[in-house]
Scaffold this active site. Structure first.
Site, PDB file in Angstrom:
ATOM      1  N   ASP A 124     -39.733  32.119 -24.059  1.00 46.56           N
ATOM      2  CA  ASP A 124     -40.915  32.934 -23.790  1.00 46.56           C
ATOM      3  C   ASP A 124     -41.934  32.030 -23.117  1.00 46.56           C
ATOM      4  O   ASP A 124     -42.349  31.025 -23.697  1.00 46.56           O
ATOM      5  CB  ASP A 124     -41.487  33.490 -25.094  1.00 46.56           C
ATOM      6  N   ASP A 151     -36.642  48.020 -26.099  1.00 49.97           N
ATOM      7  CA  ASP A 151     -37.283  47.603 -27.354  1.00 49.97           C
ATOM      8  C   ASP A 151     -37.357  48.818 -28.273  1.00 49.97           C
ATOM      9  O   ASP A 151     -37.988  49.813 -27.923  1.00 49.97           O
ATOM     10  CB  ASP A 151     -38.709  47.094 -27.078  1.00 49.97           C
TER      11      ASP A 151
END
Lengths: 257, 216
Positions: free
Chosen positions: A12, A131
């Site tokens: 990330d 998601d």
């Protein structure tokens, strides 16, 4: 002789720096994505996913430069996600050296982007990130829906039908993340993982919740995933990618060792 | 042996990975181009490819890359390495995009895995064939030097080549069928997998290509 299951460490990255903490022994700069990608490459990672969480569009140039640097020295597939909204964003990332791009929110706002991208660049480089959160009560039949904004915003879209739709539109792969499990270290949400892997003919990457090596193996053996993605168990040096692959192999899973 | 390599660029995607991997493998000079004059001066030629076959063939013909490949392969007889869709483009026809005529450098077809695509035990296999699969070497070849039979390489494709002459198959993969992972004929070596994405094994193969004299 079989197609190996894949382990994909995820970085990330915010404004060119790896966040979510990285704590390797012997690493000079824990925030440098190029150095960390190189490390995972040496450990035998099957692919690397680079998730750009930079908030502002202006600072995306940093991401492009970082992707270019990684692609120059890491010779395994590289997926870049985060902020992919238009065909031009995909073109930019592929030109920088990404092999695949991951489309998330933009696919919800504009599903045609997936088909246009697949037609233009080929399905092989179009990953759709999904998601999900469980929205049903514990006693009732499970229902999962898509969420955006890091799991805070509901869309009302049912996950399995969405996965089928994305595959039909030309996605080459799905990256399924359980927002209920992400960061918990409780293991993958295996119910929805299995339901989606059984529903589509394209590969599915399981993500969200890995805390142990057994979780990685469960994603494949119980969830039916073709690849497993994890960040923190590798970042903090608890396990190397190589140890994870050896464990999965010892569980009878075909791996590239 | 000089190692000036031309990577044929017909505008169908990112060729930096191929170029970087060749440099990493020891190429002195890598030129990404579709300039005929530059390619004719190169010592060896890499013919990559990604994306749909129809767009690729349109771009290849539009830029005259079909002629320069013909020149490199059959007239100048340079070592040529074709990768993925580059390999598929060498065949006679492809089933993709409703049927597309290809370059017919290597007689044979490019066929779809099928939907559903099933393993011998009836299990449903995902298409595209995406990830690391083992390549079993079917014959000795200079490009296999230092690479064991059964080594994993990175694949990503939904169509696979079937050459008319089975003796051209240099390596196979197992994915519900025994597919052609690599083929070799004289000065041409072609791979369905991506050596530029196959870590150490891929770099070894590229290094072998750089020192290959084009005979086998």
């Amino acid at each position: 002789m079989a197609l190996a299951k894949r382990i994909i460490p995820c970085l990330d990255v915010d404004r060119g720096r790896v966040v979510k903490g990285v704590n390797f022994v012997g690493i000079r700069d824990a925030g440098d994505p190029v150095e960390i990608a190189r490390r995972y490459n040496e450990e035998g990672a099957d692919e690397i996913t680079f998730l750009d969480i930079t908030a502002s569009h202006e600072e995306r140039d940093t991401t492009v430069q970082t992707v270019e640097q990684i692609a120059r020295e890491v010779f395994i597939p590289l997926t870049v996600g985060g902020g992919i909204r238009a065909l031009q964003d995909i073109r930019t990332m592929l030109n920088a050296g990404a092999d695949k791009v991951s489309i998330n929110t933009a696919a919800i706002h504009d599903p045609d982007l997936v088909s246009a991208a697949a037609a233009r660049f080929g399905s092989q480089c179009i990953v759709v990130a999904i998601d999900v959160k469980r929205v049903s009560e514990p006693e009732s039949p499970p229902r999962y829906e898509l969420f955006t904004h890091g799991g805070r915003k509901s869309t009302g879209i049912e996950a399995v039908s969405w996965a089928k739709k994305m595959a039909a539109l030309g996605a080459g792969e799905l990256l399924l993340t359980s927002m209920d499990r992400d960061g918990t270290r409780d293991g993958f949400e295996l119910t929805i993982t299995r339901e989606i892997t059984d529903s589509v003919d394209i590969p599915v990457i399981a993500s969200g919740g890995v805390g142990t090596l057994q979780h990685l193996a469960d994603g494949v053996t119980q969830g039916g995933a073709d690849a497993v993605l994890a960040a923190s168990i590798f970042h903090f040096g608890e396990y190397t990618v190589r140890e994870a692959k050896q464990f999965m192999f010892s569980e009878g899973i075909p791996m590239r060792l | 042996m000089t190692q000036r390599v031309a990577v044929i660029d017909y505008g169908m995607g990112n060729l930096h990975s191929v170029a970087s991997a060749l440099e990493h493998a020891g190429a002195l000079e890598v030129i990404v181009t579709h300039d005929h004059a530059v390619i004719s001066k190169a010592d060896r030629v890499v013919f990559p490819g990604v994306g749909g076959i129809r767009d690729c063939m349109d771009a290849i013909r539009g830029l005259g890359c079909d002629q320069l490949l013909e020149q490199a392969i059959t007239v100048e007889r340079k070592p040529v390495l074709a990768i993925c869709v580059g390999m598929q483009s060498l065949m006679t026809t492809s089933e993709e995009n409703g049927g597309v005529a290809c370059l017919n450098q290597v007689p044979g077809e490019v066929t779809f895995f099928g939907s559903p695509h099933l393993a011998s035990d009836g299990a449903r296999l995902k298409v595209p064939h995406m990830g690391w699969n083992q390549v079993v070497q079917k014959r000795a070849h200079p490009l296999w030097a230092g690479i064991e039979s059964g080594t994993h390489f990175y694949f990503v494709h939904s169509y696979h080549v079937v050459p008319n002459d089975p003796d051209l198959v240099a390596g196979t993969f197992d994915y519900g069928l025994s597919g052609c992972a690599a083929l070799a004929r004289d000065n041409v070596f072609a791979t369905q997998f991506h050596p530029e994405k196959s870590h150490q094994a891929g770099l070894t193969l590229l290094k072998n290509f750089l020192s290959w004299d084009g005979t086998c």
